[in-house]
Design an enzyme around this catalytic site. Structure first.
Site, PDB file in Angstrom:
ATOM      1  CE1 TYR A 103      -3.968  -2.038   0.507  1.00 41.42           C
ATOM      2  CE2 TYR A 103      -2.829  -3.005   2.382  1.00 41.42           C
ATOM      3  CZ  TYR A 103      -3.874  -3.011   1.483  1.00 41.42           C
ATOM      4  OH  TYR A 103      -4.828  -3.993   1.556  1.00 41.42           O
ATOM      5  NE  ARG A 167      -7.565  -4.849   3.247  1.00 41.92           N
ATOM      6  CZ  ARG A 167      -8.618  -5.642   3.166  1.00 41.92           C
ATOM      7  NH1 ARG A 167      -8.930  -6.420   4.196  1.00 41.92           N
ATOM      8  NH2 ARG A 167      -9.374  -5.654   2.085  1.00 41.92           N
ATOM      9  CG  LEU A 225     -16.608 -20.860   8.197  1.00 40.45           C
ATOM     10  CD1 LEU A 225     -17.424 -22.109   8.499  1.00 40.45           C
ATOM     11  CD2 LEU A 225     -15.720 -20.488   9.378  1.00 40.45           C
ATOM     12  CG  ASP A 256     -14.423  -6.325  -0.627  1.00 40.81           C
ATOM     13  OD1 ASP A 256     -14.516  -6.237   0.610  1.00 40.81           O
ATOM     14  OD2 ASP A 256     -13.409  -6.008  -1.266  1.00 40.81           O
ATOM     15  CG  ASP A 292      -9.934  -5.963  -5.680  1.00 41.31           C
ATOM     16  OD1 ASP A 292      -9.085  -6.800  -6.036  1.00 41.31           O
ATOM     17  OD2 ASP A 292      -9.845  -5.309  -4.639  1.00 41.31           O
TER      18      ASP A 292
END
Length: 317
Positions: A103, A167, A225, A256, A292
């Site tokens: 990041y 995070r 899980l 997400d 994503d």
């Protein structure tokens, strides 16, 4: 809007080869961010959803806004600032399917978000507020914004869905657990991963994790899980929903997708088990595609998969 969410989205650069980044010379540019991923997932499933953030007054900020808006998400409450840049991050694909993320988001534009940036009337007319544990880790003012939004949602009778989405590279303060539990106590639905649940409760079994988190007052806890599916528990019911067959290509974004599928189930007024099954299906489709948001399914694709007429391997895109 049926759903409102907010948080930081960044420009993602992925190496075009499975090599350490120092040996990669070409990158693919994409957009990624937990909350915007969920917003896009919901929009593709036919729901009305709004997402806002604070973006840098730069090319990357404009790119993110165009990308999210182009997927059918309302971005009318997004803000721009010339005081900080839009964040970026790099994804390193390693052998064996491992992924490392780097990041570059310290003191980014989104970290300047504050409670005053929330359009209270915009949020109050929604049905669901979705928040994660990422945004409050960005800065003290971001934490204040999340708490303010959750409190306003409660007063306005919205359901609050909270995904801890921890995070560890962002949470570097000793009261991390305390803050996340405080946020969880304001939620109607809590969606931890197994490791996150263990961190928050000290328990290792999904049933014990759910029991501990239910003491905070939510309507239900859903413990993700991974390949084993998901465990759900409320005050009146509990169960484990198996996952759909997965050939994992890119695991980033699966959680997400899970959140988008679950919220979609809530909006459709499905029972808890069916909403969790829908969440599992979206997550399974997402991990079968690089990126994503690229794998987030349409409502038609999701319906076909859940009905058993098609699986993620032969969904046409």
């Amino acid at each position: 809007m049926e759903v409102v969410t907010f948080g930081e989205s960044m420009v993602l650069f992925s190496g075009d080869q499975n090599l350490p980044l120092e040996y990669v010379h070409q990158f693919n540019k994409q957009m990624a961010g937990a909350e915007s991923n969920v917003a896009i997932g919901l929009a593709k499933l036919g729901h009305s959803v709004g997402w806002f953030s604070k973006l840098g007054q730069d090319a990357f900020g404009r790119y993110i806004l165009q990308s999210v808006r182009g997927q059918g998400v309302d971005t009318s409450r997004c803000l721009f600032t010339d005081k900080a840049p839009t964040a970026v991050f790099f994804k390193e694909r390693q052998s064996g399917g491992r992924t490392q993320v780097y990041y570059y988001r310290y003191e980014s534009a989104a970290s300047l978000l504050k409670p005053e940036d929330l359009d209270e009337s915009y949020l109050a007319q929604a049905k669901i507020l979705h928040v994660t544990g990422i945004t409050p880790a960005l800065s003290p003012s971001c934490l204040e914004l999340v708490l303010h939004a959750m409190d306003l949602a409660k007063r306005s009778h919205l359901s609050v869905v909270f995904d801890p989405n921890i995070r560890w590279k962002l949470w570097n303060r000793p009261d991390t657990k305390q803050i996340l539990l405080e946020l969880a106590s304001r939620a109607n639905y809590i969606l931890p991963g197994l490791d996150e649940g263990e961190f928050l409760t000290g328990q290792k079994e999904p049933e014990k994790i759910a029991e501990e988190l239910l003491k905070l007052g939510p309507e239900a806890v859903i413990v993700k899980l991974g390949k084993e599916g998901a465990y759900y528990q409320s005050l009146t019911e509990k169960g484990c929903i198996p996952s759909y067959p997965v050939q994992e290509i890119d695991p980033v974004g699966a959680g997400d997708g899970f959140a988008a599928g679950f919220i979609s189930g809530l909006l459709r007024q499905e029972d808890l088990a069916m909403a969790v099954s829908r969440a599992n299906a979206v997550g399974a489709i997402v991990v079968g595609v690089n990126g994503d948001t690229e794998g987030l399914p349409s409502d038609e694709e999701l319906t076909l998969m859940m009905s058993g007429q098609v699986n993620y391997q032969n969904v046409k895109r």
